[in-house]
Each structure stands twice: as structure tokens, then as C-alpha cells.
Design an enzyme around this catalytic site. Sequence first.
Site, PDB file in Angstrom:
ATOM      1  N   TYR A 116     -11.674 -11.514  41.149  1.00 45.63           N
ATOM      2  CA  TYR A 116     -12.791 -11.047  40.891  1.00 45.63           C
ATOM      3  C   TYR A 116     -13.616 -12.078  39.690  1.00 45.63           C
ATOM      4  CZ  TYR A 116     -16.933  -8.580  39.154  1.00 45.63           C
ATOM      5  OH  TYR A 116     -18.263  -8.300  38.709  1.00 45.63           O
ATOM      6  N   GLU A 147     -22.002 -13.417  40.684  1.00 53.37           N
ATOM      7  CA  GLU A 147     -20.687 -12.598  40.886  1.00 53.37           C
ATOM      8  C   GLU A 147     -19.995 -13.445  42.064  1.00 53.37           C
ATOM      9  OE1 GLU A 147     -20.682  -8.688  42.832  1.00 53.37           O
ATOM     10  OE2 GLU A 147     -19.929  -7.885  40.797  1.00 53.37           O
TER      11      GLU A 147
END
Length: 393
Positions: free
Chosen positions: A110, A198
Amino acid sequence: MDIHEHQAKEILKGFGVPVPRGIVAYSPEQAAYAARELGGKGPWVVKAQVHSGGRGEAGGVKLCKSDAEVADYAKSLLGTQLVTKQTDANGKGVYRLYVEEASDIAQELYLGFVLDRKTERIMIVASGHGGMEIEDLAHEDPDSLVRSVIDPAVGLREYQARDIGFRLGLDGKQVNQFVTFLQACYRAYRDLDAMMVEINPLVITRQGSLIALDAKMSFDTNALYRRPQVEALRDPSQEDPREAFAADHGLAYVGLDGDIGCIINGAGLAMASMDMIQLAGGQPANFLDIGGGASPERVCQAFRTVLSDKNVSVILVNIFAGINRCDWIAKGVIQAYKEVGIDLPVVVRLSGTNVEEGQKIIRESGLPIISADTLAEAADRAVAAASQKIAAE
Ligand code: GDP
Ligand code: MN
């Protein structure tokens, strides 16, 4: 302002972030053609382009083994509403797809760049545990999260990026790629006035290279005036039509799920009014701040905005006039009755500048407006009117 995954990938690629090769498609034929154009033996990944994450779990991402399968899946998806964990019950319309060559995944990480309001700086949040939503990750595996704040005076330094890479458990060769990856994302964020970048997941492929498998970017609307290339990426089909209408008329509006429409001046009073509605047992249908110095015309637009939400069964107008004038607000309410056509109960509470004149205008209008003196009274009456309306139906 949000953009689509394929747009974010295009931008990031321009800054040097490795992304899979892909082609946008608007029809099943185009999707199948895209797969053939990308070449290879497959598989290909077909991804719904909607302004929401959680598409994978919702059936909006599929690995396809042939161009025929790509076309079939595209046909079943295009024109539908994709409901994910992040959307409301209506979902988001799927009008375009992104077809990519599939990647061989060895590990999912992530990576996020966000604006940290506490330090007033851009912060990197990363985890060696990708694929999950960041909220779930923070809940289920908080120890895996690595946070690092970027000093704007020197930007993202190489040693800082290396440190994050090693803390994620990457090996030396991967760390080198990771440094380039991170610096490219940071430049894209900074140079385009982003609010969020992101990459979830950032994957390490079986061949050992890092690639942005998914990408999400959102931008500061206050900076769009100097980023026309970003503004051009806006997709109205993904916006709440109520919010788009309000934005066009200069009103600060956020649509909610309740049935009590709110027309308030001042964000603070709007928040307090929403709390009072809940305390009285009701649910607000929206947040709406008409702002200071609201002309009758603007009040009228506020009514149009609130009434465009079909769930609304009563409207609460709550004004504490400082810069505003109660007589103008009252005139606006009456104008709305004439021009917009209101067949719902309307509760009005006025206070502040020119309050007597405002109340007089309402009294003498002969319209079935319910008056209230205090915020609590206004909330109670709105909730009572809403439940009466439901009982009558
Ligand atoms: P999201 O669910 O909206 O966040 O969409 P993502 O782009 O993150 O895709 C969801 C999931 O689909 C990913 O976490 C992967 O597990 C899977 N996926 C996406 N692209 C590929 C690919 O190229 N190869 C493989 N094997 N899986 C993929
Ligand atoms: Mn994702």
C-alpha cells in the site's frame, strides 16, 4: 475533485511511475479491440472506471482469458450502476472501462500520499500489506503502517525514500526502484496541486519489478483555476447531480440520506442545525450553506437544489443574519414558492439583522409557512412535519 484510474495512471506515467499498459474502452467492441491491440496471449484485466475504490470486491474488476471474454464482461458491465462499499446504494454509473495487460503479482503493498493537516505537510503512508482499504489496514494491521512527513523546503529526499523502502522490507534492488517510484508520485502530487495520490496495490511482480496496479488521485478544487489540464479531466457522470447543480450556483452543498432538507447560513450553524434535527429524532437530507449576503435569487436557487432531492419531505430554513438580512431571506422564500412551486411543509426560523421585517413579510404572505423562534423549536417542528407527512402517505 476526483479523476478516473486510467487518467491517474496516465498522469503518473508522465512523471515516471511504472504502470501496466492499458487502453480505455467505451463499448464491448472497443474493449475486445483493446485486448487484441495490447497483444500477447492474455490474460487481460478489465476494470470499471468509476470514482470509487472497492471495485474488485463489487465485481467491477475481472481477469479475462480471451478477447471474447473481455467483450462479454464489458457488455455485462457497461451502462450498469456499480455499488461498492464506498458508494451509496445507487452506486456509480459505468460508462467506460480500462483494459490492461495483466500483471503477475508476487506481493501487494500500500502507498498513499495525503495532506496531513496537523503538520501542514504532505505525508507518505505505506504498508507492506496492500490490497485492503487503508481504513481496514489501519484497523487490522496498524503496526505495518509506515508514516513519513515530507519537508516542503527540501522535498522528498532519496535517503528518506530509501528508509521507507527498507522499513517495508524491500530488498536492495527493489528499494532503488521504490525511490524513483516515490519521487515520481511526490512530484505529480506537488506539481498538480493534488490532495491525494493512492497506489493500492503497488505490486512487486514475479519478475521483481514494482508497478502501480491501481491508482487514485484527487485534486484541490481551490487550485483548479491554475490547473486547466486537471480540470479538463472532470467527469460529471460520476458526481452527485445534486452537488453538481449546487456547485454551479455557488452554494456549498453536501447530499445526505435523510428527508429533512436544510437551507442554512453559515457552515457552523448548518452543522448545529443538523445535530438538532438528529436530536429531535429526524435525519437531515443535506448540508447547505447559502453563505453571507444571500439575495432572494440565491435563496430561490437553494430551494431548487434542496428540492432536486426526491427524498426531501420538509424544508427547514434557519438563518442567523449578520451580513445577511432576514427581509431578503423572507423575500427569497416567497419567491421560491412562486417560481419553484413548493408543495412541502416549510419551517422558517429567522434571527438577527432585520428580523422584524423578515417575520412580517412571512406573516403577511398568506403562505402556509411554519415559523419558529429558536433552533430547537425549528428542529422539532421540522421533524414533526416530516413524520406527519410520512403518516399521511
Ligand atoms: P479496487 O478494488 O477498486 O481498489 O481496484 P484494484 O485496481 O485495486 O483491483 C482490485 C484487485 O484486483 C487487486 O487488488 C488485485 O488483487 C486484482 N487485480 C487487478 N489487476 C490485476 C492484475 O493485473 N493481475 C492480477 N492477478 N490481479 C489483478
Ligand atoms: Mn485498489
